[in-house]
Motif scaffolding. Structure first.
Motif, PDB file in Angstrom:
ATOM      1  N   VAL A 267       0.873  -1.183   0.000  1.00 20.89           N
ATOM      2  CA  VAL A 267       0.000   0.000   0.000  1.00 20.89           C
ATOM      3  C   VAL A 267       0.905   1.226   0.000  1.00 20.89           C
ATOM      4  O   VAL A 267       2.091   1.148   0.342  1.00 20.89           O
ATOM      5  CB  VAL A 267      -0.969   0.037   1.219  1.00 20.89           C
ATOM      6  CG1 VAL A 267      -1.920  -1.141   1.195  1.00 20.89           C
ATOM      7  CG2 VAL A 267      -0.215   0.087   2.532  1.00 20.89           C
ATOM      8  N   LEU A 268       0.358   2.384  -0.389  1.00 15.75           N
ATOM      9  CA  LEU A 268       1.102   3.653  -0.438  1.00 15.75           C
ATOM     10  C   LEU A 268       2.462   3.484  -1.106  1.00 15.75           C
ATOM     11  O   LEU A 268       2.534   3.013  -2.233  1.00 15.75           O
ATOM     12  CB  LEU A 268       1.260   4.224   0.988  1.00 15.75           C
ATOM     13  CG  LEU A 268      -0.045   4.462   1.771  1.00 15.75           C
ATOM     14  CD1 LEU A 268       0.262   4.782   3.231  1.00 15.75           C
ATOM     15  CD2 LEU A 268      -0.851   5.582   1.131  1.00 15.75           C
ATOM     16  N   HIS A 269       3.579   3.801  -0.407  1.00 15.54           N
ATOM     17  CA  HIS A 269       4.909   3.731  -0.995  1.00 15.54           C
ATOM     18  C   HIS A 269       5.562   2.351  -0.804  1.00 15.54           C
ATOM     19  O   HIS A 269       6.778   2.245  -0.667  1.00 15.54           O
ATOM     20  CB  HIS A 269       5.804   4.835  -0.418  1.00 15.54           C
ATOM     21  CG  HIS A 269       5.789   4.899   1.096  1.00 15.54           C
ATOM     22  ND1 HIS A 269       4.650   5.063   1.835  1.00 15.54           N
ATOM     23  CD2 HIS A 269       6.798   4.813   1.998  1.00 15.54           C
ATOM     24  CE1 HIS A 269       4.950   5.076   3.122  1.00 15.54           C
ATOM     25  NE2 HIS A 269       6.252   4.916   3.248  1.00 15.54           N
ATOM     26  N   LEU A 274      -1.371   1.101   6.498  1.00 14.35           N
ATOM     27  CA  LEU A 274      -1.347   2.511   6.862  1.00 14.35           C
ATOM     28  C   LEU A 274      -0.648   2.657   8.221  1.00 14.35           C
ATOM     29  O   LEU A 274      -1.049   2.016   9.192  1.00 14.35           O
ATOM     30  CB  LEU A 274      -2.804   2.978   6.982  1.00 14.35           C
ATOM     31  CG  LEU A 274      -3.089   4.446   6.746  1.00 14.35           C
ATOM     32  CD1 LEU A 274      -2.711   4.841   5.333  1.00 14.35           C
ATOM     33  CD2 LEU A 274      -4.575   4.720   6.980  1.00 14.35           C
ATOM     34  N   LYS A 278       8.686   2.394   6.117  1.00 13.76           N
ATOM     35  CA  LYS A 278       9.428   1.716   5.041  1.00 13.76           C
ATOM     36  C   LYS A 278      10.843   1.316   5.465  1.00 13.76           C
ATOM     37  O   LYS A 278      11.296   0.216   5.185  1.00 13.76           O
ATOM     38  CB  LYS A 278       9.487   2.632   3.809  1.00 13.76           C
ATOM     39  CG  LYS A 278       9.922   1.942   2.520  1.00 13.76           C
ATOM     40  CD  LYS A 278       8.850   1.021   1.963  1.00 13.76           C
ATOM     41  CE  LYS A 278       9.333   0.115   0.860  1.00 13.76           C
ATOM     42  NZ  LYS A 278       9.339   0.674  -0.451  1.00 13.76           N
TER      43      LYS A 278
END
Ligand code: NAD
Length: 315
Positions: A267-269, A274, A278
């Motif tokens: 998800v996202l980067h 959420l 990273k």
């Protein structure tokens, strides 16, 4: 000396209890058994130096009963599921912040002057560069991390106001026998259900440092005994770091599996959920000045943990 371990029936807490008993302390555990298990302390059942109290720190009276008569408090009770904190923020606020506040109030009332707090690398959020030292900005990106940062600040104020000597330990990923959450446990449980396909949360390139629980306990005891300030913060992690794909490969290797279909769910980067981070790893120079050195690097710690969990979970 009587030492209170909150969350002492949990993963790290129960290993810490083992060590404190071995070192000759009288230990009281308070735990609400939400994620903790009596089984983790079963081998100490008849030990006269251990007292286990079922209590919930969200309840003021339970916190007071737990603290009464203790000389030092190791505060390890918390909801450790970072992922849940994005879905149920209030749970984390209550399990972490309210519980810590109740504990501090009880310590003030009974004049308990020493506290060791299990904080987390998640207080740093997404640092620009890794590894981070203890002076890096505190910018949590999960409610779990924010709740740990809030607890640290409350403890700081109490240490200044009421003369409590506080040691804050910001743990990286701590792993080993009795672990029941986090990426290693998650992947093993999925494989236990299905050996053909494995879902990995995130793109697999997330970077983490893993420290074996015996090393984490050793670091905890060293910091408690040797730090001499009124309020000291220490990173507790390993000297290296690996990716989630590395973790996955060590697990597959330990289990002798080569034909598993891997499904990444980013998800996202590229993170797993959420509030997931990273890249995070900690500088541990400050802890090393007290004489700490990890006995096993991340990969060794992961292999040992997988072996232990495979036995515990009955593959
Ligand atoms: P865990 O879930 O095994 O231990 C937490 C314990 O606290 C459990 O026994 C649980 O039943 C108890 N507890 C929770 N809420 C309570 C309440 N309101 N009252 C009384 N007891 C309560 O998790 P763990 O991995 O052993 O984590 C221990 C501590 O270390 C936690 O504070 C966690 O946030 C922190 N920490 C852990 C890691 C890690 O990688 N394992 C990393 C950073 C920080």
């Amino acid at each position: 000396r009587l030492v209170l371990v909150t969350g002492g029936a949990g993963f790290i807490g129960s290993h810490l209890v083992d060590r404190l008993i071995k070192d000759g302390y009288r230990v009281r555990v308070v735990d609400n058994f939400s994620t903790g298990r009596l089984e983790n302390l079963k081998h100490l059942e008849d030990n006269p130096n251990l007292e286990v109290m079922r209590g919930d720190l969200k309840n003021e009276q339970d916190a007071r009963e737990a603290v009464k008569g203790a000389d030092a408090v190791f505060h390890f009770a918390a909801n450790p599921e970072v992922r849940v904190s994005s879905i149920s923020p209030r749970v984390h606020f209550e399990e972490n912040v309210v519980a810590t506040f109740n504990l501090l109030e009880a310590m003030r009332e009974y004049k308990v002057k020493e506290m060791v707090f299990a904080s987390s690398s998640s207080v740093y959020g997404e640092p620009e560069e890794i590894p981070v030292d203890e002076n890096a900005p505190v910018r949590p990106v999960s409610v779990y991390g924010a709740s740990k940062a809030a607890c640290e600040n409350l403890i700081h104020a109490y240490s200044k106001l009421y003369g409590i000597r506080a040691v804050i330990l910001r743990y990286a990923n701590i792993i080993g026998p009795r672990l029941r959450h986090g990426v290693i446990y998650d992947l093993l449980m999925k494989l236990k259900k299905n050996l053909d396909e494995l879902e990995v949360l995130g793109d697999g390139t997330q970077v983490r440092s893993y420290l074996y629980v015996d090393d984490a306990v050793e670091a905890t005891i060293i910091a408690w005994r040797l730090s001499n300030g009124n309020y000291e913060v220490y990173n507790v992690g390993n000297e290296d770091w690996v990716t989630v794909n590395d973790v996955m490969n060590i697990i597959l290797n330990e289990l002798g599996l080569s034909n598993v279909k891997i499904v990444h769910r980013p998800v996202l980067h590229g993170v797993g959920w959420l509030g997931d981070v990273k890249r995070i790893a900690l500088k541990i120079d400050r802890l090393k000045t007290l004489g700490f050195k990890p006995s096993t690097l991340s990969r060794g710690a992961i292999s040992m943990t997988v072996k232990a969990l495979v036995r515990e979970l009955g593959f």
